[in-house]
Scaffold this active site. Structure first.
Site, PDB file in Angstrom:
ATOM      1  N   ASP A  97       2.737  -6.182   8.437  1.00  0.00           N
ATOM      2  CA  ASP A  97       2.896  -4.944   9.213  1.00  0.00           C
ATOM      3  C   ASP A  97       1.862  -4.894  10.341  1.00  0.00           C
ATOM      4  O   ASP A  97       1.948  -4.056  11.230  1.00  0.00           O
ATOM      5  CB  ASP A  97       2.703  -3.716   8.302  1.00  0.00           C
TER       6      ASP A  97
ATOM      7  N   LYS B  58      14.665  -2.594   4.726  1.00  0.00           N
ATOM      8  CA  LYS B  58      13.871  -3.830   4.799  1.00  0.00           C
ATOM      9  C   LYS B  58      14.374  -4.838   3.761  1.00  0.00           C
ATOM     10  O   LYS B  58      14.524  -6.029   4.045  1.00  0.00           O
ATOM     11  CB  LYS B  58      12.381  -3.516   4.570  1.00  0.00           C
TER      12      LYS B  58
ATOM     13  N   GLN C 207       4.289   0.612   2.124  1.00  0.00           N
ATOM     14  CA  GLN C 207       5.041   1.601   2.897  1.00  0.00           C
ATOM     15  C   GLN C 207       4.206   2.869   3.079  1.00  0.00           C
ATOM     16  O   GLN C 207       3.697   3.439   2.116  1.00  0.00           O
ATOM     17  CB  GLN C 207       6.368   1.921   2.178  1.00  0.00           C
TER      18      GLN C 207
END
Ligand code: NDP
Length: 289
Positions: free
Chosen positions: A119, A52, A96
């Site tokens: 996200d 990322k 994450q």
């Protein structure tokens, strides 16, 4: 003849478009900024976060990775999220997953400012997809829709079967497909007659993590097959859920693993980050999709 949907190439095309969007924003003095929060030393998570970071840098997104030890407490992590929520400079926050077991992941996700939730896991953003008023789109499902769109495969009016009902892939994809006018069936590990249901699909999506679950008998002649699975076979080789070679004889289009859905997920995260920057600056001249 079978058409292989080249996710790598499509992701590169998207990347070039995103670079242009970032240049245009830069001219207005806006540089999208993404904060990635990584707790612990999970090796897969480290790789995902590195990727990322790399892609963000390549396209011109300012990214920072906050690395915290596995021993970080719930309160400490909540403090980090609150500080990032309040930070005017960042546009996107990503925690994450998975988080260490002692952390209440749901509470952490719910704490992220929904306008920075790139996200798209916050209940507000998930709910907005449900009512057809999306702010962000869930990354993997959005990547799948983008692959279909750019391969000129219409979703409207199609009979879609999705195998897998996770909050990350199956469920949001089902809702997004319904919003696009598909007739959607979602299967899970308890589904009876999986084979018969799958064999009805014009578009069959598998997101189970089960190697070889989707065999040729489960695929209708000339169906579109999207393989979301990212698994290792008995030789440690990356593979999907679909018996690729045999299914290629039946399907009209298929995504390979690797090089199908995978490369798109990260691009959709970047797209959401750019969108978050535009939202903050109330510049909505570019539509989401
Ligand atoms: P989950 O484990 O959260 O969900 C798997 C789903 O598959 C569950 O709903 C489960 O049913 C269902 N399932 C499992 N076995 C069967 C079976 N035999 N028959 C029917 N349904 C079954 O996984 P994720 O959704 O997170 O991920 C799925 C796969 O996609 C994994 O391989 C993952 O690595 C990959 N992935 C790839 C991404 C990408 O960017 N390419 C992104 C995210 C995931 P039940 O609910 O009943 O248990």
């Amino acid at each position: 003849m079978i058409k292989i949907i080249d996710g790598k190439k499509i992701a590169e095309d998207v990347k070039e478009e995103l670079k242009k969007e970032i240049l245009a924003l830069g001219e207005k003095g806006i540089v999208p900024r993404l904060s990635v929060i990584l707790v612990g030393e999970d090796s897969a998570s480290q790789v995902y976060v590195k990727n990322k970071e790399r892609v963000a840098k390549e396209i011109g997104i300012n990214s920072e990775v906050v690395r915290l030890p596995a021993s970080t407490s719930q309160e400490e992590l909540e403090g980090v999220i609150s500080r990032h929520n309040a930070n005017e400079k960042n546009h996107g926050i990503l925690v994450q997953l998975p988080l260490p077991e002692h952390i209440d992941a749901k509470k952490i996700i719910n704490l992220i400012n929904p306008k920075k939730d790139v996200d798209c896991f916050h209940p507000e953003n998930v709910g907005r997809i449900m009512i057809g008023d999306a702010r962000f789109l869930s990354c993997t499902p959005a990547g799948i829709l983008e692959l279909l769109k750019r391969s000129e495969i219409l979703v409207e009016g199609k009979n879609v079967v999705i195998v897998g009902r996770s909050n990350i892939v199956g469920k949001p994809l089902a809702v997004m497909m319904i919003n696009l006018g598909a007739t959607v069936t979602v299967c899970n590990s308890k589904t009876k007659n999986l084979k018969e249901i799958c064999a009805q699909a014009d578009i069959l999506v598998s997101a189970t993590g089960r190697v070889g679950l989707i065999c040729a008998e489960m695929v209708k002649q000339d169906a579109v097959v999207i393989d979301v699975g990212m698994n290792r076979d008995e030789n440690g080789k990356l593979c999907g859920d679909v018996d690729y070679i045999r299914v290629c004889d039946k399907a009209c289009c298929i995504t390979p693993v690797p090089g199908g859905v995978g490369p798109m997920t990260i691009m959709m995260l970047m797209r959401n980050t750019i969108l978050a920057a535009k939202l903050k600056n109330a510049d909505l001249s570019f539509p989401v999709c």
